[in-house]
Write a protein that holds these residues in place. Structure first.
Motif, PDB file in Angstrom:
ATOM      1  N   ASP A  67       0.829  -1.214   0.000  1.00  0.00           N
ATOM      2  CA  ASP A  67       0.000   0.000   0.000  1.00  0.00           C
ATOM      3  C   ASP A  67       0.857   1.256   0.000  1.00  0.00           C
ATOM      4  O   ASP A  67       0.603   2.200  -0.752  1.00  0.00           O
ATOM      5  CB  ASP A  67      -0.929   0.026   1.220  1.00  0.00           C
ATOM      6  N   THR A  68       1.867   1.265   0.838  1.00  0.00           N
ATOM      7  CA  THR A  68       2.751   2.426   0.930  1.00  0.00           C
ATOM      8  C   THR A  68       3.525   2.637  -0.360  1.00  0.00           C
ATOM      9  O   THR A  68       3.635   3.772  -0.849  1.00  0.00           O
ATOM     10  CB  THR A  68       3.726   2.258   2.115  1.00  0.00           C
ATOM     11  N   SER A  69       4.034   1.568  -0.938  1.00  0.00           N
ATOM     12  CA  SER A  69       4.780   1.673  -2.198  1.00  0.00           C
ATOM     13  C   SER A  69       3.897   2.212  -3.317  1.00  0.00           C
ATOM     14  O   SER A  69       4.322   3.071  -4.101  1.00  0.00           O
ATOM     15  CB  SER A  69       5.337   0.308  -2.600  1.00  0.00           C
ATOM     16  N   LEU A  70       2.651   1.726  -3.387  1.00  0.00           N
ATOM     17  CA  LEU A  70       1.729   2.211  -4.409  1.00  0.00           C
ATOM     18  C   LEU A  70       1.401   3.685  -4.209  1.00  0.00           C
ATOM     19  O   LEU A  70       1.352   4.458  -5.170  1.00  0.00           O
ATOM     20  CB  LEU A  70       0.440   1.383  -4.407  1.00  0.00           C
ATOM     21  N   LEU A  71       1.188   4.076  -2.969  1.00  0.00           N
ATOM     22  CA  LEU A  71       0.884   5.470  -2.669  1.00  0.00           C
ATOM     23  C   LEU A  71       2.039   6.386  -3.084  1.00  0.00           C
ATOM     24  O   LEU A  71       1.837   7.416  -3.736  1.00  0.00           O
ATOM     25  CB  LEU A  71       0.574   5.655  -1.187  1.00  0.00           C
ATOM     26  N   ILE A  72       3.244   5.995  -2.737  1.00  0.00           N
ATOM     27  CA  ILE A  72       4.424   6.789  -3.092  1.00  0.00           C
ATOM     28  C   ILE A  72       4.570   6.879  -4.604  1.00  0.00           C
ATOM     29  O   ILE A  72       4.824   7.957  -5.160  1.00  0.00           O
ATOM     30  CB  ILE A  72       5.693   6.205  -2.432  1.00  0.00           C
ATOM     31  N   THR A  73       4.374   5.761  -5.291  1.00  0.00           N
ATOM     32  CA  THR A  73       4.474   5.743  -6.753  1.00  0.00           C
ATOM     33  C   THR A  73       3.435   6.659  -7.383  1.00  0.00           C
ATOM     34  O   THR A  73       3.737   7.422  -8.304  1.00  0.00           O
ATOM     35  CB  THR A  73       4.299   4.302  -7.280  1.00  0.00           C
ATOM     36  N   GLN A  74       2.202   6.605  -6.872  1.00  0.00           N
ATOM     37  CA  GLN A  74       1.143   7.467  -7.398  1.00  0.00           C
ATOM     38  C   GLN A  74       1.467   8.942  -7.163  1.00  0.00           C
ATOM     39  O   GLN A  74       1.250   9.779  -8.042  1.00  0.00           O
ATOM     40  CB  GLN A  74      -0.203   7.114  -6.758  1.00  0.00           C
ATOM     41  N   ARG A  75       1.987   9.262  -5.996  1.00  0.00           N
ATOM     42  CA  ARG A  75       2.327  10.664  -5.701  1.00  0.00           C
ATOM     43  C   ARG A  75       3.435  11.171  -6.614  1.00  0.00           C
ATOM     44  O   ARG A  75       3.400  12.298  -7.086  1.00  0.00           O
ATOM     45  CB  ARG A  75       2.738  10.822  -4.232  1.00  0.00           C
ATOM     46  N   PHE A  76       4.442  10.329  -6.863  1.00  0.00           N
ATOM     47  CA  PHE A  76       5.503  10.729  -7.789  1.00  0.00           C
ATOM     48  C   PHE A  76       4.948  10.932  -9.194  1.00  0.00           C
ATOM     49  O   PHE A  76       5.315  11.889  -9.884  1.00  0.00           O
ATOM     50  CB  PHE A  76       6.639   9.712  -7.818  1.00  0.00           C
ATOM     51  N   ALA A  77       4.058  10.047  -9.631  1.00  0.00           N
ATOM     52  CA  ALA A  77       3.455  10.172 -10.956  1.00  0.00           C
ATOM     53  C   ALA A  77       2.656  11.473 -11.050  1.00  0.00           C
ATOM     54  O   ALA A  77       2.726  12.180 -12.065  1.00  0.00           O
ATOM     55  CB  ALA A  77       2.568   8.971 -11.256  1.00  0.00           C
ATOM     56  N   GLN A  78       1.907  11.801 -10.003  1.00  0.00           N
ATOM     57  CA  GLN A  78       1.140  13.053  -9.991  1.00  0.00           C
ATOM     58  C   GLN A  78       2.071  14.265 -10.046  1.00  0.00           C
ATOM     59  O   GLN A  78       1.808  15.232 -10.770  1.00  0.00           O
ATOM     60  CB  GLN A  78       0.259  13.130  -8.740  1.00  0.00           C
ATOM     61  N   ALA A  79       3.149  14.208  -9.287  1.00  0.00           N
ATOM     62  CA  ALA A  79       4.103  15.316  -9.279  1.00  0.00           C
ATOM     63  C   ALA A  79       4.740  15.487 -10.658  1.00  0.00           C
ATOM     64  O   ALA A  79       4.915  16.618 -11.135  1.00  0.00           O
ATOM     65  CB  ALA A  79       5.176  15.081  -8.217  1.00  0.00           C
ATOM     66  N   LEU A  80       5.075  14.381 -11.306  1.00  0.00           N
ATOM     67  CA  LEU A  80       5.659  14.455 -12.650  1.00  0.00           C
ATOM     68  C   LEU A  80       4.670  15.013 -13.654  1.00  0.00           C
ATOM     69  O   LEU A  80       5.040  15.803 -14.525  1.00  0.00           O
ATOM     70  CB  LEU A  80       6.139  13.066 -13.100  1.00  0.00           C
ATOM     71  N   GLN A  81       3.398  14.612 -13.531  1.00  0.00           N
ATOM     72  CA  GLN A  81       2.376  15.137 -14.437  1.00  0.00           C
ATOM     73  C   GLN A  81       2.215  16.641 -14.254  1.00  0.00           C
ATOM     74  O   GLN A  81       2.135  17.380 -15.223  1.00  0.00           O
ATOM     75  CB  GLN A  81       1.029  14.458 -14.165  1.00  0.00           C
ATOM     76  N   LYS A  82       2.170  17.079 -13.010  1.00  0.00           N
ATOM     77  CA  LYS A  82       2.041  18.515 -12.733  1.00  0.00           C
ATOM     78  C   LYS A  82       3.240  19.267 -13.295  1.00  0.00           C
ATOM     79  O   LYS A  82       3.097  20.328 -13.900  1.00  0.00           O
ATOM     80  CB  LYS A  82       1.909  18.785 -11.240  1.00  0.00           C
ATOM     81  N   GLN A  83       4.430  18.705 -13.093  1.00  0.00           N
ATOM     82  CA  GLN A  83       5.648  19.358 -13.580  1.00  0.00           C
ATOM     83  C   GLN A  83       5.659  19.433 -15.089  1.00  0.00           C
ATOM     84  O   GLN A  83       6.021  20.452 -15.653  1.00  0.00           O
ATOM     85  CB  GLN A  83       6.891  18.615 -13.065  1.00  0.00           C
TER      86      GLN A  83
END
Length: 88
Positions: A67-83
């Protein structure tokens, strides 16, 4: 197809292959990491059989790790999309 187009196609295939291999390596590294963490957390003393409390602890530990790994991965993906949308 020209030689240049063929090379470009090969480069794309190579990039896809390398990306898949990198993902496989990341999965293996995560498995190794949660094996280590959950073993330390849940296994008191090794025996021939796992008792139910140990099984539950291992299951919960692995679930939380995933769960934690998926959450971190999703947050990084969101940050990359925003960037990437800001950079356009």
């Amino acid at each position: 197809m020209s030689e240049f187009e063929d090379l470009s196609s090969n480069d794309k295939e190579l990039q896809e292959f390398l990306m898949i291999e990198k993902q496989k390596a990341q999965v293996h590294a995560q498995i190794h990491e949660f094996n280590e963490i959950c073993w330390e957390k849940c296994i008191g003393k090794p025996s021939n059989k796992l008792d139910s409390a140990t099984e539950t602890c291992l299951s919960n530990c692995v679930d939380r790790f995933i769960d934690t790994s998926l959450l971190i991965t999703q947050r990084f993906a969101q940050a990359l999309q925003k960037q990437s949308s800001v950079d356009m």
